[in-house]
Design a protein around this motif. Sequence first.
Motif, PDB file in Angstrom:
ATOM      1  N   ARG A  87       0.839  -1.210   0.000  1.00  0.00           N
ATOM      2  CA  ARG A  87       0.000   0.000   0.000  1.00  0.00           C
ATOM      3  C   ARG A  87       0.873   1.260   0.000  1.00  0.00           C
ATOM      4  NH1 ARG A  87      -3.139  -0.772   5.687  1.00  0.00           N
ATOM      5  NH2 ARG A  87      -1.328  -1.336   6.923  1.00  0.00           N
ATOM      6  N   GLY A  88       0.413   2.223  -0.802  1.00  0.00           N
ATOM      7  CA  GLY A  88       1.146   3.474  -0.950  1.00  0.00           C
ATOM      8  C   GLY A  88       2.368   3.365  -1.839  1.00  0.00           C
ATOM      9  N   ARG A  89       2.551   2.220  -2.478  1.00  0.00           N
ATOM     10  CA  ARG A  89       3.743   1.981  -3.311  1.00  0.00           C
ATOM     11  C   ARG A  89       3.328   1.400  -4.662  1.00  0.00           C
ATOM     12  NH1 ARG A  89       7.801  -1.441   0.176  1.00  0.00           N
ATOM     13  NH2 ARG A  89       9.239  -0.728  -1.433  1.00  0.00           N
ATOM     14  N   SER A  90       4.297   1.261  -5.547  1.00  0.00           N
ATOM     15  CA  SER A  90       3.991   0.688  -6.855  1.00  0.00           C
ATOM     16  C   SER A  90       4.667  -0.676  -7.005  1.00  0.00           C
ATOM     17  CB  SER A  90       4.445   1.624  -7.981  1.00  0.00           C
ATOM     18  OG  SER A  90       5.845   1.743  -7.995  1.00  0.00           O
ATOM     19  N   HIS A  91       4.090  -1.492  -7.877  1.00  0.00           N
ATOM     20  CA  HIS A  91       4.684  -2.765  -8.250  1.00  0.00           C
ATOM     21  C   HIS A  91       4.400  -2.998  -9.721  1.00  0.00           C
ATOM     22  CE1 HIS A  91       0.558  -3.897  -6.997  1.00  0.00           C
ATOM     23  NE2 HIS A  91       0.644  -4.791  -7.957  1.00  0.00           N
ATOM     24  N   ILE A 126      -4.194   2.353   1.429  1.00  0.00           N
ATOM     25  CA  ILE A 126      -5.463   1.848   1.952  1.00  0.00           C
ATOM     26  C   ILE A 126      -5.423   1.742   3.485  1.00  0.00           C
ATOM     27  CG2 ILE A 126      -6.168   0.621  -0.121  1.00  0.00           C
ATOM     28  CD1 ILE A 126      -4.918  -1.888   0.976  1.00  0.00           C
ATOM     29  N   SER A 127      -6.584   1.953   4.082  1.00  0.00           N
ATOM     30  CA  SER A 127      -6.683   1.879   5.548  1.00  0.00           C
ATOM     31  C   SER A 127      -6.812   0.425   5.986  1.00  0.00           C
ATOM     32  CB  SER A 127      -7.902   2.669   6.021  1.00  0.00           C
ATOM     33  OG  SER A 127      -9.096   2.013   5.594  1.00  0.00           O
ATOM     34  N   ASP A 128      -6.507   0.160   7.241  1.00  0.00           N
ATOM     35  CA  ASP A 128      -6.680  -1.182   7.790  1.00  0.00           C
ATOM     36  C   ASP A 128      -8.139  -1.639   7.730  1.00  0.00           C
ATOM     37  OD1 ASP A 128      -3.988  -1.671   8.270  1.00  0.00           O
ATOM     38  OD2 ASP A 128      -4.074  -0.898  10.323  1.00  0.00           O
ATOM     39  N   PRO A 129      -9.117  -0.769   8.083  1.00  0.00           N
ATOM     40  CA  PRO A 129     -10.514  -1.215   7.985  1.00  0.00           C
ATOM     41  C   PRO A 129     -10.910  -1.591   6.547  1.00  0.00           C
ATOM     42  CG  PRO A 129     -10.389   0.703   9.406  1.00  0.00           C
ATOM     43  CD  PRO A 129      -9.026   0.531   8.778  1.00  0.00           C
ATOM     44  N   PHE A 130     -10.440  -0.813   5.554  1.00  0.00           N
ATOM     45  CA  PHE A 130     -10.764  -1.166   4.173  1.00  0.00           C
ATOM     46  C   PHE A 130     -10.126  -2.499   3.810  1.00  0.00           C
ATOM     47  CE2 PHE A 130     -10.130  -1.505  -0.339  1.00  0.00           C
ATOM     48  CZ  PHE A 130     -11.385  -1.184  -0.838  1.00  0.00           C
ATOM     49  N   LEU A 174      -6.277 -16.008  -3.340  1.00  0.00           N
ATOM     50  CA  LEU A 174      -5.090 -16.851  -3.307  1.00  0.00           C
ATOM     51  C   LEU A 174      -4.729 -17.384  -4.696  1.00  0.00           C
ATOM     52  CD1 LEU A 174      -5.770 -18.832  -0.011  1.00  0.00           C
ATOM     53  CD2 LEU A 174      -4.685 -16.593  -0.326  1.00  0.00           C
ATOM     54  N   ALA A 175      -5.633 -17.233  -5.644  1.00  0.00           N
ATOM     55  CA  ALA A 175      -5.371 -17.649  -7.023  1.00  0.00           C
ATOM     56  C   ALA A 175      -4.752 -16.521  -7.842  1.00  0.00           C
ATOM     57  CB  ALA A 175      -6.659 -18.117  -7.690  1.00  0.00           C
ATOM     58  N   CYS A 176      -4.612 -15.339  -7.241  1.00  0.00           N
ATOM     59  CA  CYS A 176      -4.106 -14.154  -7.946  1.00  0.00           C
ATOM     60  C   CYS A 176      -2.731 -13.786  -7.399  1.00  0.00           C
ATOM     61  CB  CYS A 176      -5.050 -12.973  -7.749  1.00  0.00           C
ATOM     62  SG  CYS A 176      -6.767 -13.345  -8.122  1.00  0.00           S
ATOM     63  N   VAL A 177      -1.785 -13.557  -8.294  1.00  0.00           N
ATOM     64  CA  VAL A 177      -0.413 -13.303  -7.862  1.00  0.00           C
ATOM     65  C   VAL A 177      -0.293 -12.083  -6.951  1.00  0.00           C
ATOM     66  CG1 VAL A 177       0.335 -11.955  -9.872  1.00  0.00           C
ATOM     67  CG2 VAL A 177       2.005 -13.330  -8.634  1.00  0.00           C
ATOM     68  N   GLY A 178      -1.122 -11.078  -7.129  1.00  0.00           N
ATOM     69  CA  GLY A 178      -1.041  -9.880  -6.301  1.00  0.00           C
ATOM     70  C   GLY A 178      -2.012  -9.866  -5.142  1.00  0.00           C
ATOM     71  N   ALA A 179      -2.787 -10.949  -4.980  1.00  0.00           N
ATOM     72  CA  ALA A 179      -3.839 -11.027  -3.964  1.00  0.00           C
ATOM     73  C   ALA A 179      -4.903  -9.956  -4.195  1.00  0.00           C
ATOM     74  CB  ALA A 179      -3.265 -10.956  -2.556  1.00  0.00           C
ATOM     75  N   TYR A 180      -5.153  -9.660  -5.460  1.00  0.00           N
ATOM     76  CA  TYR A 180      -6.243  -8.749  -5.818  1.00  0.00           C
ATOM     77  C   TYR A 180      -6.762  -9.108  -7.206  1.00  0.00           C
ATOM     78  CZ  TYR A 180      -2.434  -6.366  -8.313  1.00  0.00           C
ATOM     79  OH  TYR A 180      -1.358  -6.087  -9.113  1.00  0.00           O
ATOM     80  N   ARG A 181      -8.006  -8.725  -7.446  1.00  0.00           N
ATOM     81  CA  ARG A 181      -8.626  -8.876  -8.762  1.00  0.00           C
ATOM     82  C   ARG A 181      -9.098  -7.491  -9.174  1.00  0.00           C
ATOM     83  NH1 ARG A 181     -13.127 -11.674  -9.454  1.00  0.00           N
ATOM     84  NH2 ARG A 181     -13.900 -11.012  -7.430  1.00  0.00           N
ATOM     85  N   LEU A 182      -8.466  -6.928 -10.171  1.00  0.00           N
ATOM     86  CA  LEU A 182      -8.809  -5.572 -10.603  1.00  0.00           C
ATOM     87  C   LEU A 182     -10.241  -5.507 -11.124  1.00  0.00           C
ATOM     88  CD1 LEU A 182      -7.291  -2.844 -10.747  1.00  0.00           C
ATOM     89  CD2 LEU A 182      -6.992  -3.272 -13.173  1.00  0.00           C
ATOM     90  N   GLU A 183     -10.749  -6.637 -11.617  1.00  0.00           N
ATOM     91  CA  GLU A 183     -12.106  -6.649 -12.167  1.00  0.00           C
ATOM     92  C   GLU A 183     -13.169  -6.724 -11.067  1.00  0.00           C
ATOM     93  OE1 GLU A 183     -10.614 -10.972 -12.587  1.00  0.00           O
ATOM     94  OE2 GLU A 183      -9.785  -8.975 -12.322  1.00  0.00           O
ATOM     95  N   GLY A 184     -12.764  -6.704  -9.823  1.00  0.00           N
ATOM     96  CA  GLY A 184     -13.696  -6.720  -8.696  1.00  0.00           C
ATOM     97  C   GLY A 184     -13.423  -5.566  -7.756  1.00  0.00           C
ATOM     98  N   GLY A 228     -11.080  -5.151  -5.961  1.00  0.00           N
ATOM     99  CA  GLY A 228      -9.668  -4.786  -6.017  1.00  0.00           C
ATOM    100  C   GLY A 228      -9.398  -3.509  -6.789  1.00  0.00           C
ATOM    101  N   ALA A 229     -10.330  -3.080  -7.624  1.00  0.00           N
ATOM    102  CA  ALA A 229     -10.160  -1.815  -8.348  1.00  0.00           C
ATOM    103  C   ALA A 229      -9.993  -0.651  -7.373  1.00  0.00           C
ATOM    104  CB  ALA A 229     -11.348  -1.565  -9.274  1.00  0.00           C
ATOM    105  N   GLN A 230     -10.586  -0.775  -6.181  1.00  0.00           N
ATOM    106  CA  GLN A 230     -10.501   0.300  -5.198  1.00  0.00           C
ATOM    107  C   GLN A 230      -9.163   0.351  -4.457  1.00  0.00           C
ATOM    108  OE1 GLN A 230     -13.739   1.409  -2.703  1.00  0.00           O
ATOM    109  NE2 GLN A 230     -15.164   0.073  -3.802  1.00  0.00           N
ATOM    110  N   LEU A 231      -8.304  -0.607  -4.716  1.00  0.00           N
ATOM    111  CA  LEU A 231      -6.995  -0.608  -4.064  1.00  0.00           C
ATOM    112  C   LEU A 231      -6.019   0.370  -4.716  1.00  0.00           C
ATOM    113  CD1 LEU A 231      -6.427  -4.467  -3.696  1.00  0.00           C
ATOM    114  CD2 LEU A 231      -7.157  -2.874  -1.904  1.00  0.00           C
ATOM    115  N   PHE A 232      -6.333   0.845  -5.921  1.00  0.00           N
ATOM    116  CA  PHE A 232      -5.333   1.547  -6.715  1.00  0.00           C
ATOM    117  C   PHE A 232      -5.662   3.007  -6.971  1.00  0.00           C
ATOM    118  CE2 PHE A 232      -4.918  -2.918  -7.524  1.00  0.00           C
ATOM    119  CZ  PHE A 232      -3.561  -3.098  -7.363  1.00  0.00           C
ATOM    120  N   ASP A 233      -4.587   3.813  -7.033  1.00  0.00           N
ATOM    121  CA  ASP A 233      -4.691   5.207  -7.463  1.00  0.00           C
ATOM    122  C   ASP A 233      -4.563   5.295  -8.977  1.00  0.00           C
ATOM    123  OD1 ASP A 233      -5.060   6.685  -5.116  1.00  0.00           O
ATOM    124  OD2 ASP A 233      -2.917   6.661  -4.657  1.00  0.00           O
ATOM    125  N   ARG A 234      -3.697   4.428  -9.533  1.00  0.00           N
ATOM    126  CA  ARG A 234      -3.392   4.534 -10.964  1.00  0.00           C
ATOM    127  C   ARG A 234      -2.833   3.206 -11.463  1.00  0.00           C
ATOM    128  NH1 ARG A 234       0.596   7.874 -10.647  1.00  0.00           N
ATOM    129  NH2 ARG A 234       2.253   6.647 -11.576  1.00  0.00           N
TER     130      ARG A 234
END
Length: 196
Positions: free
Chosen positions: A100-104, A133-137, A150-160, A162-168
Amino acid sequence: MVSGPLVLASGSAARRAMLADAGLVFTVQTSDVDEAALKTPGADPAELACRLAEAKALAVSASMPGAWVIGGDQTLAFDGGLISKARSLDEARQRLSQMRGRSHTLHSGAALVRDGAVVWSGVETATMVMRDISDPFLDTYLATEGEALLACVGAYRLEGLGAQLFDRVDGDYFTVLGLPLWSLLAALRRAGAIAS
């Protein structure tokens, strides 16, 4: 003229959906490639994504003569290292907390193989900029998405959610989902595997 069946050598639901949504008719045959054996220390993440895609497609092609076999894989580079899929939700939480707060960087590789020969392979890259992202989120996100992460390498799905995890996101949407789709479709057309 289109010749030979089309096979996806990947169990990824996102890859299946992308190809189906693009109108391709195909079957799925997963490979038993030992991915860990190919992940050598110091391996370039982009090259590794391509090498894994090729290995999967070649393995399936060996038992499917005449078929056009598509292999796909994705690697995630973060903080100077290669990240693998989380083995538990606790591990996913730890990883997302670190990112969080970083890029990969995500590298999505694909390969097209027929009769044991690589006809085409390629890789595309996307840079993901995660918001702080906040701890509650994060807790809500993990509870909502659950073990599917667990099936996703980044532990997120952008199509769900997980879109809210990102700034850009700098890069192609399909690359984030796990395939360099535009390049793959062009290779399939050039090879005569799909209609042009």
